[in-house]
Write a protein that holds these residues in place. Sequence first.
Motif, PDB file in Angstrom:
ATOM      1  N   LYS A   2       0.816  -1.202   0.000  1.00 11.91           N
ATOM      2  CA  LYS A   2       0.000   0.000   0.000  1.00 11.91           C
ATOM      3  C   LYS A   2       0.853   1.257   0.000  1.00 11.91           C
ATOM      4  N   THR A  59      -7.290   2.596  -0.173  1.00  9.80           N
ATOM      5  CA  THR A  59      -6.954   2.056  -1.488  1.00  9.80           C
ATOM      6  C   THR A  59      -6.515   3.199  -2.391  1.00  9.80           C
ATOM      7  N   GLN A  99      -4.508  -2.156  -3.039  1.00  7.98           N
ATOM      8  CA  GLN A  99      -5.436  -2.495  -1.970  1.00  7.98           C
ATOM      9  C   GLN A  99      -4.673  -2.967  -0.729  1.00  7.98           C
ATOM     10  N   PRO A 142     -13.130  -4.424  -5.491  1.00  6.59           N
ATOM     11  CA  PRO A 142     -12.240  -4.546  -4.338  1.00  6.59           C
ATOM     12  C   PRO A 142     -11.991  -6.015  -3.988  1.00  6.59           C
TER      13      PRO A 142
END
Length: 203
Positions: A2, A59, A99, A142
């Motif tokens: 991330k 995200t 994600q 997602p």
Amino acid sequence: MKVSGRCFVFLFSWFLVFSIVGTARTTFAQDAAGPVEGGNEVQVWAGGGHSVPGGTQHTEAFNLGFRYGWVITGPHWPGILRGRFEYTVDAIPVYLIFQPTQTAYAGGFDPLGLKWNFERRGRFSPYFELSGGVLFSRRDIPSYTNNVNFSPSAALGTHILGEKYNWSMEVRYLHISNAGLGDFNPGLNTVQVRLGVGRFWKK
């Protein structure tokens, strides 16, 4: 993953900003070309942004694509709304969705682009746009939902016209969801900064 994704989007976006600033003096000219009835547009663009409330959180998204457009009308509407209608299509070979659990790689296309090019203000040609399309990913977007999604969006931006080419800068709201194709559909909403380079011409 991330953090690295967020850094990548941030650095790439600022790289494009500095490229625009660095080349502006050499590309601008007084007889800059803009959207005209019967004209066409080609563009290469890249954008990135972060999720906002109303869907999946934490995200980031980055995408890169190619555009072709047709300026269909001459000037219409009064006052500040006066402008020209353009129809666009986008091919998007690069979608990166960073994600919390995984990074999803995707590609897609936007066959429906409704763009209103407001009257020029010197070298600036502002516009408003609504578009929609579909994206296909190797992993669920997602996470734990579906790998086929739809991607409606709305954008407000401006072209900065040059003698031959132009730059564009815009803020775009992008919604990604599977529209019920999966059992779970939390959706993903992002606000992006998108930068592009292209040209208008008339045959």
